[in-house]
Every structure is written in structure tokens, then in C-alpha cells.
Design an enzyme around this catalytic site. Structure first.
Site, PDB file in Angstrom:
ATOM      1  N   ASP A  25      17.418  22.201 -29.385  1.00 49.72           N
ATOM      2  CA  ASP A  25      18.480  21.876 -28.437  1.00 49.72           C
ATOM      3  C   ASP A  25      18.830  20.389 -28.379  1.00 49.72           C
ATOM      4  O   ASP A  25      20.002  20.025 -28.325  1.00 49.72           O
ATOM      5  CB  ASP A  25      18.148  22.408 -27.039  1.00 49.72           C
ATOM      6  CG  ASP A  25      16.781  22.000 -26.530  1.00 49.72           C
ATOM      7  OD1 ASP A  25      16.054  21.255 -27.219  1.00 49.72           O
ATOM      8  OD2 ASP A  25      16.411  22.455 -25.430  1.00 49.72           O
ATOM      9  N   MET A  50      13.181  24.417 -27.438  1.00 50.38           N
ATOM     10  CA  MET A  50      12.164  24.220 -28.470  1.00 50.38           C
ATOM     11  C   MET A  50      10.790  24.721 -28.017  1.00 50.38           C
ATOM     12  O   MET A  50      10.581  25.025 -26.853  1.00 50.38           O
ATOM     13  CB  MET A  50      12.075  22.741 -28.835  1.00 50.38           C
ATOM     14  CG  MET A  50      13.342  22.178 -29.460  1.00 50.38           C
ATOM     15  SD  MET A  50      13.225  20.426 -29.855  1.00 50.38           S
ATOM     16  CE  MET A  50      11.987  20.438 -31.158  1.00 50.38           C
ATOM     17  N   HIS A  51       9.870  24.796 -28.978  1.00 51.33           N
ATOM     18  CA  HIS A  51       8.424  24.973 -28.759  1.00 51.33           C
ATOM     19  C   HIS A  51       7.975  26.370 -28.353  1.00 51.33           C
ATOM     20  O   HIS A  51       6.784  26.663 -28.380  1.00 51.33           O
ATOM     21  CB  HIS A  51       7.892  23.989 -27.703  1.00 51.33           C
ATOM     22  CG  HIS A  51       8.359  22.585 -27.854  1.00 51.33           C
ATOM     23  ND1 HIS A  51       8.136  21.852 -29.000  1.00 51.33           N
ATOM     24  CD2 HIS A  51       9.043  21.770 -26.994  1.00 51.33           C
ATOM     25  CE1 HIS A  51       8.652  20.640 -28.836  1.00 51.33           C
ATOM     26  NE2 HIS A  51       9.217  20.569 -27.642  1.00 51.33           N
TER      27      HIS A  51
END
Length: 498
Positions: free
Chosen positions: A237, A78-79
């Protein structure tokens, strides 16, 4: 006919193929590099993800026919910030979830814009790992790249784009950007205005199990997957890992003991931790979850084994097994890349405290395992204060391969821990999302009811639990005592680089 799940991880891509939620029929992994061009920076080349995915799919199709693929789901780290120009080409390295360069941007967002404003419009506050501070950093430090930028997306969504030609994301992954309204499950116009970007620059948002596109001719030629195979939006995830572990209902919990460490708790309704110590994100099941994240879990052990000792895991873990609980009074703070939950501190450093000439390498290794467990316990303590049940947890990730580490974790958390009998993780969750999106199962709950995935159970050992309950408050005090020192160290480090 079956389904493929693709998980774009930090160290590599994992691809699984299932014909039902009950069993992974085939799985393949392909590694790619991680770059640290400056201290605290963490980057990857998005085309490395795609090339590894293509290689992995080609290998998968040596075991099976691509004509058997009915649908595809995608998961990923992520991110991360992926930047494309108007032609859809990558124009700068992706800045990852564990990158720490955005401390000034986070200070601006939290202090000038205000934590109350951020929480009201996104459900969260600014952390260095989140995507919004990365966009502000790019705007300030690479204005030419920012001006050329036409699309911003997340790591897994780049694979979705390469497969289908469509720009799409899902609600769980979008939740970690800090420009997504988690309560209303839509982009936050208020945050887009602050960042100076337009909604047209962002992917279309779907629920995780919704079909977002089909495999196009380019991807078919590259991978062998037939044109027209349906691709669902997928999930970040941890949300995908929860699906792959059957953790969907409030009252169940998941711990991920991977590169990072995660404590994950589903929720039926939207709510925000008053102090924003935990993240509030959308779930893959159409609901929400709360999550605590530490940045260096298995990454701490990897650093110690591979980089420092240049040894192998079996040797060092065998030495650690001989050490007693508590590591002879040695503590390790696993903040090798700063820390997120609960400290939100990019300056924090990995630290041994209490080291003496009497300590062995085995005790140092055990202290690292215990330190990661203590850091995860920080998040569990917050869940308990919020009256979120935590009576047992399922554990996934590479750390589950160490019985010693699992026992230490059970002893520190003081609850039974259950490992998963499958090794699919988020990739399995992504494949299950594809099976739901394509109608094989009526819902995620229906799919997960078919799964029999419980593995080993680790019960807390009372004597060790008592030792750790006495050590944990000291672990917390060490961070509090060193917090100011960590920032001073950062300034010295910064000056040395310059």
C-alpha cells in the site's frame, strides 16, 4: 480503454478506474469487518476481501463497460499472513499487520538468530507486524494448520490469485515479510530454512509493474471482467501510494495519515539504517525506500470519536479547534496497538499524561492529534540523522480531510506539507502500475509526469512550531519513563485473560 486499481485496505477495498494517470474517472469502496478475538490480535477473513472486491467491481460496471478494462493492478495492506491448503482454499483467518501476538517469536528472531543476521539477509529486524514471526507463531500454536499449509501469501496477493489462478507477489510487498532479501530482490533461503518452509510454498516474485497473469474464467464469471485482461504484480500500500502521489525520486517524501501513520522516503541505492529503526524495502519503481511506521494514527482518532465518545468527527474536531496549541500541557501517546517505529514495542499502550480537572474534551481531542504528529516526527528525526532530505512532504490518507490536523502536523514537523488533489491513494498507484505494465506509459516517471495532483499547502506557523519543539522532548521522555511499566501492564492483562 483504461485501467483498474484495487487496494485491499484494513477497513475496506477501494477500486478506481483511470483512462490516464491524470484523472480518476470512477471509484468505489466496499467495507468488510475486522476481528479482535483476543487483546492484541487483529484478523480478517480473506474471502471477505474477495467478496467485497467482486461487489465493488460489479458496482463499478454500472458506470462503465467491463470491456473497457485493459489491465489491472493490485495494492494492499502489507505483512498479513494468508494461509492456503493444497487445494488453494483459506484454512485460517489472516493475521494482520497490526497484530501483536508474536512478541515471543520476535524475541527469538532478534535475540537468538540475531539482529545482525536478520539485517544482513533481509535488510530489517523482526517486528510483531512482519510475516515471518507470524509463521513461527502458527508453527508453535497451531501445528495442525501449519502442517496443512501449502501456500503462504500476502493480502493483496490473495486477490491476484483469485483473479488469475497464479501465485505471485511483488518486491515491495515481499520486503515486509522478513524472509525476503531486499538487497537482491529475491526470497532469502537462509530465512526460509529458519522458518521451516520451502520456496515452492511462496508466490513467484515480480517487479511491481510486471505482468504476472491474466483474468481467468472463474474471476470473469464472478466480476464481469473479460477473460485475458492482464494483471500486474502491484505493490504494497505505501509503495503504491507513493506512485499515486508522484513520489518516486530521492529527495521527495510522503506521509500517509491513515489507519496507521507512515513516513516514506525513496532512495536510489540500497542501504540499511545501522540501528534498523526504519524499514528498508524495495520500491515499486525498481529502486528502494526507507519507511517509518506508527500503528495507530487515524485509528487513534477513530477510537476516541467513535468508541469512547460515540460522537461524530465534526463535533469533536470543532471542539479541538478551540483548544490552544499544546492542549494546555496534555500529552497523548498514540500506542493503542503497541508501536513499531522507532520503539519496536508490542507492549506500549495509549496514554494520556498531564490530565487534570481543568482539561476539556476539546483539549483531549487536540492532544490526540498532536500525539500522532509527535509519533510521526520520531521517524522524521531518524531520516534527518541519516542525512536523508526532508524539506517538505506530500500527505495522503483520511487524516488530510482535517485542516486542523494538517496544520498541527506542519507545525510539529516544521516543513511545508502538500495534500493531494486526488483521493485515489494506493488504488490509483496500482492502476498506474497497470498502465505502465501494459505499455501506455514507458515508465512510472513518464506516467507521473502527466499528473497534476498537488492540492492544499500547509506552511508551519512559527509560534506553534516553537511550542511543539519544546513539547517534543517531553513526549519522548514520557515513553522512556513508562516503557517498563507498559510491560508490567501487559503481564497483568495477560493474567486477567487467563
Amino acid at each position: 480503454m483504461g485501467y483498474i486499481g484495487i487496494d485491499v485496505g484494513t477497513s475496506g477495498v477501494k477500486i478506481v478506474y483511470i483512462e490516464s494517470a491524470e484523472e480518476i474517472k470512477y471509484q468505489v469502496t466496499k467495507d468488510y469487518p475486522l476481528y479482535h478475538p483476543e487483546p492484541g490480535w487483529s484478523e480478517q477473513n480473506p474471502d471477505d476481501w474477495w467478496n467485497a472486491t467482486v461487489e465493488g467491481l460489479k458496482e463499478l460496471f454500472t458506470f462503465m463497460s467491463p470491456d473497457a478494462v485493459k489491465g489491472i493492478g493490485i495494492s494492499g495492506q502489507m505483512h498479513g499472513l494468508v494461509v492456503l491448503n493444497k487445494n488453494g482454499n483459506v484454512i485460517t483467518p489472516a493475521i494482520l499487520w497490526n497484530d501483536q501476538r508474536t512478541h515471543e517469536e520476535c524475541s527469538f528472531l532478534n535475540e537468538k538468530i540475531g539482529k545482525d543476521f536478520l539485517s544482513a539477509h533481509t535488510g530489517n529486524i523482526a517486528l510483531t507486524g512482519f510475516t515471518a514471526p507470524k509463521i513461527l507463531w502458527l508453527k508453535k500454536n497451531k501445528p495442525n494448520i501449519f502442517e496443512e499449509a501449502h501456500y503462504f501469501m500476502l493480502p493483496k496477493d490473495y486477490i491476484g490469485y483469485k483473479l488469475t489462478g497464479n501465485m505471485f507477489t511483488d518486491v515491495s510487498d515481499a520486503s515486509g515479510t522478513l524472509y525476503f532479501n531486499v538487497k537482491n530482490r529475491t526470497w532469502s533461503q537462509e530465512m526460509l530454512d529458519i522458518l521451516g518452509i520451502r520456496e515452492e510454498m511462496l508466490p513467484k516474485v515480480y517487479e511491481s509493474f510486471e505482468i504476472a497473469g491474466t483474468v481467468n474464467e472463474f474471476a470473469s464469471a464472478q466480476t464481469g471482467i473479460p477473460v485475458g485482461v492482464k494483471v500486474v504484480a502491484g505493490a504494497g500500500d505505501n509503495a503504491a501510494g507513493a506512485v499515486g502521489s508522484g513520489i518516486l525520486q530521492e529527495g521527495t517524501s510522503l506521509i500517509s495519515l491513515g489507519t496507521s501513520g507512515v513516513v516514506f522516503a525513496p532512495k536510489e541505492s540500497y542501504s540499511v539504517d545501522r540501528h534498523n529503526s526504519l524499514h528498508t524495502f524495495c520500491d515499486a519503481s525498481g529502486k528502494w525506500h526507507m519507511m517509518g511506521v506508527m500503528l495507530s494514527a487515524a485509528a487513534s482518532l477513530k477510537w476516541w470519536v467513535e468508541d469512547v465518545n460515540k460522537s461524530d468527527y465534526d463535533t469533536l474536531l470543532h471542539e479541538a479547534e478551540k483548544a490552544a496549541a499544546g492542549s494546555n500541557g496534555l500529552f497523548f501517546l498514540p500506542y493503542l496497538s503497541g508501536e513499531r517505529t522507532p520503539h519496536n514495542d508490542p507492549y506500549a499502550k495509549g496514554t494520556f499524561v498531564g490530565l487534570s480537572s481543568s482539561h476539556s474534551r476539546g483539549e483531549m481531542t487536540r492532544a490526540i492529534l498532536e500525539g500522532v504528529a509527535f509519533a510521526l516526527y520520531d521517524s522524521v528525526q531518524i531520516l534527518k540523522k541519516l542525512n536523508i532530505p526532508f524539506t517538505q512532504a506530500k500527505v495522503i490518507g483520511g487524516g488530510t480531510q482535517s485542516p486542523l490536523w494538517m496544520q498541527i502536523l506542519a507545525d510539529v514537523l516544521q516543513v511545508p506539507l502538500v495534500t493531494s488533489s486526488n483521493t485515489g491513494g494506493p488504488a490509483l498507484g496500482a492502476a498506474i502500475l497497470a498502465s505502465v505494465g501494459n505499455g501506455t506509459y514507458s515508465s512510472l516517471q513518464d506516467a507521473c509526469r502527466q499528473m497534476d495532483i498537488e492540492g492544499l499547502i500547509y506552511e508551519p506557523m512559527e509560534q506553534n512550531a516553537i511550542i511543539y519543539s519544546e513539547m517534543f522532548p517531553i513526549f519522548q521522555k514520557i515513553y522512556s519513563s513508562l516503557k517498563g511499566v507498559y510491560e508490567e501492564i501487559y503481564l497483568v492483562e495477560d493474567n486477567l485473560i487467563r
